[in-house]
Write a protein that holds these residues in place. Structure first.
Motif, PDB file in Angstrom:
ATOM      1  N   PHE A  58     -98.541 -36.648 104.402  1.00 12.32           N
ATOM      2  CA  PHE A  58     -98.557 -38.101 104.541  1.00 12.32           C
ATOM      3  C   PHE A  58     -99.922 -38.705 104.254  1.00 12.32           C
ATOM      4  CE2 PHE A  58     -94.830 -37.096 107.256  1.00 12.32           C
ATOM      5  CZ  PHE A  58     -93.892 -37.818 106.549  1.00 12.32           C
ATOM      6  N   GLY A  59    -100.978 -38.081 104.743  1.00 17.57           N
ATOM      7  CA  GLY A  59    -102.318 -38.611 104.501  1.00 17.57           C
ATOM      8  C   GLY A  59    -102.620 -38.715 103.023  1.00 17.57           C
ATOM      9  N   GLU A  60    -102.282 -37.699 102.269  1.00 17.05           N
ATOM     10  CA  GLU A  60    -102.497 -37.694 100.819  1.00 17.05           C
ATOM     11  C   GLU A  60    -101.673 -38.797 100.148  1.00 17.05           C
ATOM     12  OE1 GLU A  60    -101.069 -34.730  97.413  1.00 17.05           O
ATOM     13  OE2 GLU A  60    -102.515 -33.807  98.792  1.00 17.05           O
ATOM     14  N   ILE A  61    -100.434 -38.934 100.572  1.00 15.49           N
ATOM     15  CA  ILE A  61     -99.553 -39.959 100.006  1.00 15.49           C
ATOM     16  C   ILE A  61    -100.111 -41.355 100.291  1.00 15.49           C
ATOM     17  CG2 ILE A  61     -97.267 -41.028 100.164  1.00 15.49           C
ATOM     18  CD1 ILE A  61     -96.202 -38.151 100.774  1.00 15.49           C
ATOM     19  N   TYR A  62    -100.488 -41.619 101.536  1.00 17.93           N
ATOM     20  CA  TYR A  62    -101.009 -42.937 101.907  1.00 17.93           C
ATOM     21  C   TYR A  62    -102.275 -43.267 101.131  1.00 17.93           C
ATOM     22  CZ  TYR A  62     -97.976 -42.369 106.027  1.00 17.93           C
ATOM     23  OH  TYR A  62     -96.929 -42.154 106.869  1.00 17.93           O
TER      24      TYR A  62
END
Length: 110
Positions: free
Chosen positions: A57-61
């Motif tokens: 999720f962090g990478e996506i955000y």
């Protein structure tokens, strides 16, 4: 159940929208079942980006916020719907970036 949601999402993504409408994308992640079952489900969803495993999720955000030029005045809206552990992971990834990302949990029950 995945097949029903995936087919509906793929249909929505194929629709034509006015030029001024927001652009939507969808990526589905398969995290349960055998590797073989996941690969079979993923390959049967033509036109939909299906990935095996849990999302980062962090990478996506970070990628989405950079793409849209997120700032304190222009935030990325993230809505998560799914099992409690999925929603908790999605929410935790927003910690420390509330100035660029706004998170909302959307719950449903069967």
């Amino acid at each position: 159940l995945f097949q029903v949601f995936a087919a509906s999402i793929a249909e929505c993504l194929c629709m034509e929208y006015p030029d001024s409408a927001p652009q939507f994308t969808a990526v589905c992640y398969l995290t349960s079942g055998s590797q073989e079952d996941c690969e079979k489900n993923a390959s049967s969803m033509a036109g939909l980006d299906v990935r095996i495993g849990r999302p980062d999720f962090g990478e996506i955000y970070n990628a989405m916020a950079a793409e849209m030029g997120a700032t304190r005045r222009r935030k990325l809206l993230v809505q998560a719907c799914g099992p409690p552990s999925f929603v908790a992971s999605a929410s935790a990834a927003c910690s420390g970036c509330h100035d660029r990302v706004s998170f909302e949990a959307a719950a449903f029950e069967f």
